[in-house]
Scaffold this motif. Structure first.
Motif, mmCIF file in Angstrom:
data_model
loop_
_atom_site.group_PDB
_atom_site.id
_atom_site.type_symbol
_atom_site.label_atom_id
_atom_site.label_comp_id
_atom_site.label_asym_id
_atom_site.label_seq_id
_atom_site.Cartn_x
_atom_site.Cartn_y
_atom_site.Cartn_z
ATOM 1 N N ALA A 182 0.831 -1.207 0.000
ATOM 2 C CA ALA A 182 0.000 0.000 0.000
ATOM 3 C C ALA A 182 0.859 1.248 0.000
ATOM 4 N N ASN A 183 1.932 1.244 0.784
ATOM 5 C CA ASN A 183 2.848 2.389 0.790
ATOM 6 C C ASN A 183 3.533 2.562 -0.561
ATOM 7 N N GLU A 184 3.880 1.433 -1.207
ATOM 8 C CA GLU A 184 4.454 1.506 -2.557
ATOM 9 C C GLU A 184 3.460 2.142 -3.527
ATOM 10 N N ALA A 185 2.181 1.788 -3.374
ATOM 11 C CA ALA A 185 1.159 2.335 -4.272
ATOM 12 C C ALA A 185 1.112 3.855 -4.185
ATOM 13 N N TYR A 186 1.307 4.390 -2.988
ATOM 14 C CA TYR A 186 1.284 5.846 -2.819
ATOM 15 C C TYR A 186 2.601 6.500 -3.261
ATOM 16 N N SER A 187 3.728 5.794 -3.139
ATOM 17 C CA SER A 187 5.030 6.393 -3.468
ATOM 18 C C SER A 187 5.507 6.054 -4.877
ATOM 19 N N THR A 188 5.428 4.787 -5.261
ATOM 20 C CA THR A 188 5.916 4.350 -6.580
ATOM 21 C C THR A 188 4.913 3.358 -7.174
ATOM 22 N N PRO A 189 3.762 3.845 -7.616
ATOM 23 C CA PRO A 189 2.696 2.942 -8.056
ATOM 24 C C PRO A 189 3.089 2.031 -9.219
ATOM 25 N N GLU A 190 4.017 2.467 -10.060
ATOM 26 C CA GLU A 190 4.401 1.635 -11.199
ATOM 27 C C GLU A 190 5.032 0.314 -10.767
ATOM 28 N N VAL A 191 5.690 0.332 -9.612
ATOM 29 C CA VAL A 191 6.284 -0.906 -9.097
ATOM 30 C C VAL A 191 5.198 -1.949 -8.859
ATOM 31 N N VAL A 192 4.076 -1.510 -8.353
ATOM 32 C CA VAL A 192 2.965 -2.425 -8.087
ATOM 33 C C VAL A 192 2.255 -2.803 -9.385
ATOM 34 N N LYS A 193 2.041 -1.815 -10.262
ATOM 35 C CA LYS A 193 1.294 -2.070 -11.489
ATOM 36 C C LYS A 193 2.019 -3.005 -12.450
ATOM 37 N N THR A 194 3.339 -3.032 -12.382
ATOM 38 C CA THR A 194 4.110 -3.883 -13.303
ATOM 39 C C THR A 194 4.520 -5.210 -12.664
ATOM 40 N N ALA A 195 4.036 -5.486 -11.472
ATOM 41 C CA ALA A 195 4.358 -6.739 -10.771
ATOM 42 C C ALA A 195 3.679 -7.918 -11.464
ATOM 43 N N PRO A 196 4.156 -9.144 -11.199
ATOM 44 C CA PRO A 196 5.234 -9.496 -10.270
ATOM 45 C C PRO A 196 6.618 -9.382 -10.914
ATOM 46 N N HIS A 197 7.620 -9.165 -10.068
ATOM 47 C CA HIS A 197 8.994 -9.025 -10.528
ATOM 48 C C HIS A 197 9.862 -10.210 -10.125
ATOM 49 N N ASN A 198 9.473 -10.922 -9.087
ATOM 50 C CA ASN A 198 10.288 -12.026 -8.568
ATOM 51 C C ASN A 198 9.658 -13.397 -8.803
ATOM 52 N N ALA A 199 8.675 -13.460 -9.678
ATOM 53 C CA ALA A 199 7.936 -14.711 -9.879
ATOM 54 C C ALA A 199 8.463 -15.485 -11.072
#
Length: 522
Positions: free
Chosen positions: A475-492
């Protein structure tokens, strides 16, 4: 201080990623994993050619197109796939709300993998299978005590099939009373499992759906307006998938009974009411349990399960054939059932699932089963307390201030409005923290951006804390760097879905390799 410990406890997760071909595309012609010795001349003289033992109409015209591989290649292939798999025993599975994902004791697997279970055959004479018949019969007795109802069958393979079977019993009952054609409506609710309206519709009924009132419960006044001499039955869950318990449930069942209808209790979500409430006291004529969830047999996922179907004495004669009976000396299948709705499936249910559930009940006892519910409720309310106070952008719509039982239908609507990050984005991002995709909530999505976690009794406080911390960080990522969440997953193992339509369009769904080949090579 507690939060710092939680952060230190979070896993640095990165899933294996192999560019692994499908096994049907692997191998080399002539390669073998095992060499079968040639048939000895003495044996061949007695048996003749093996082909002669197979009827001509069943013989293949050519050998099956199977991959030809060494043992090491097969082992390597499946180990790599296992590294790319995130299963129930691998991670904290709290997020599969409405599905009751809990730890399944491994001692149960010892029982079901014993040759005493695996060597059984459904065509054996009853005198040779008294042990498993006794387990099936006694598990039915346990279910009778848990529900208060009079007769149980384990013939349904899963919960939805049990719902369908109950709907079929409803029809048989009303036809016996000369009202089969008149009573053509079944009432259910929007927050009951979608299997309820689906099964009723499949059984030929017109489905009427109750919406919630301002309290989040099914609208009782709306029910008063729609019950009539056309009402065949009410199918309802309690608590519903919102986790809100309906304290007026007896008024609902009494109302339906007053117009001649029957009442079916979908108890797939039994985990929060074990030993606390029963179908009988709620005024129900029928119910079902999912042994492959609540009773700690692994979740079926369209595979092996057991929908335990129970009914009152007046409806017992309609249950599927056969039932399992005990005459004081032996257990046996009773096929002489002229009023039965017939068979739901070949043979009788899935005995290994029932055996696991039997072991579960025997190990816990009545007091232990009630404790399952109490801990489930405690875990859920502890988790909700932390989530709603500490995670920005999350809310619990409907029935403000009302406690939930074993789960809750939450919403990321505010987070979506503030950041553009929604429940599907978070569903993908949570994989990067080592958790399984959290199952956003089934349709219809009455609550916007839904999320339905269910922290059953087998999760510890530490598990819940770790789970909450992960969502807090997302949730904190969504407020600070939303693209990180929108482009997930990164480690899958897999980071994109090539064709999302293929997951929902049945014309593109391929359950087998041959089916897949038909789509790509018509």
């Amino acid at each position: 201080m507690g939060n710092e410990n939680n952060k230190a406890r979070k896993r640095n997760f990165h899933q294996a990623r192999w560019n692994e071909p499908i096994i049907m595309e692997m191998g080399t012609k002539g390669e073998r994993g095992i060499l079968i010795p040639a048939v000895e001349a003495e044996v061949r003289a007695i048996t003749g050619e093996i082909e002669s033992l197979i009827p001509k109409g069943l013989r293949r015209k050519k050998a099956p197109a199977l991959p030809e591989m060494s043992q090491m290649q097969v082992l390597r292939h499946y180990l790599r796939l296992s590294q790319e798999t995130m299963g129930a025993d691998f991670n904290i599975d709290i997020g599969l709300g409405t599905c009751t994902m809990k730890y399944n004791p491994k001692i149960h697997e010892v029982f079901v993998r014993s040759h005493k279970m695996t060597d059984l055959h459904p065509y054996q004479d009853e005198s040779t299978v008294q042990g498993i018949l006794e387990v099936l019969y006694k598990m039915g007795e346990f279910c009778k005590e848990i529900s208060g109802l009079d007769t149980f069958t384990f013939q349904p393979t899963a919960g939805t099939q049990a719902i369908y079977s109950n709907a079929s019993v409803v029809r048989a009952y009303h036809e016996d009373n000369g009202e089969g054609e008149e009573r053509d409506e079944i009432i259910t609710t929007i927050f009951s499992h979608p299997g309820n309206p689906a099964a009723a519709s499949t059984a030929g009924y017109r489905v009427i759906t109750l919406m919630p009132d301002e309290s989040g419960l099914p609208d009782f006044e709306a029910l008063e307006a729609i019950v009539s001499n056309r009402t065949a039955a009410l199918i309802i869950t309690n608590p519903e998938d919102t986790g809100i318990f309906n304290p007026r449930i007896k008024e609902f069942t009494d109302l339906v009974h007053s117009v001649g209808g029957l009442c079916i209790y979908d108890q797939a979500n039994l985990n929060g009411v074990f030993g606390i409430t029963r179908a009988k006291e709620g005024g129900f004529d029928m119910c079902h349990f999912n042994l492959h969830k609540t009773f700690s047999s692994p979740h079926g996922s369209q595979g092996p399960g057991a929908g335990a179907q129970g009914v009152t004495k007046k409806l017992s004669k309609y249950l599927p054939t056969p039932t399992i009976e005990f005459d004081g000396e032996k257990y046996y299948f009773q096929y002489n059932r002229p009023d039965s709705i017939g068979k739901l499936r070949k043979f009788y249910g899935v005995p290994p699932v029932v055996l696991r559930a039997y072991a579960y009940v025997m190990s816990l006892g009545a007091a232990g089963l009630k404790e399952v519910a109490e801990i489930s409720i405690l875990n859920n309310n502890y988790m909700l307390e932390r989530m709603l106070k500490e995670i920005p952008g999350i809310s619990m719509p409907m029935a403000e201030g009302v406690r939930r039982l074993e789960q809750a239908r939450l919403s990321w609507e505010k987070l979506k409005e503030d950041t553009g990050v929604g429940t599907d984005d978070i569903d993908r991002r949570i994989v990067d923290y080592g958790f399984q995709s959290y199952f956003t909530s089934h349709h219809p999505q009455i609550i916007s951006e839904p999320f339905t976690p269910e922290p059953v009794e087998t999760y510890s406080k530490a598990d819940i804390d770790e789970y909450v911390e992960a969502f807090k960080e997302i949730a904190n990522e969504a407020y600070s760097t939303p693209e990180v969440v929108k482009t997930a997953p990164h480690n899958a193992a897999l980071s994109t879905i090539a064709d999302p339509e293929g997951l929902v369009n049945y014309e593109k769904f391929a359950c087998t390799w041959r089916g897949f080949k038909k789509y790509i090579q018509p």
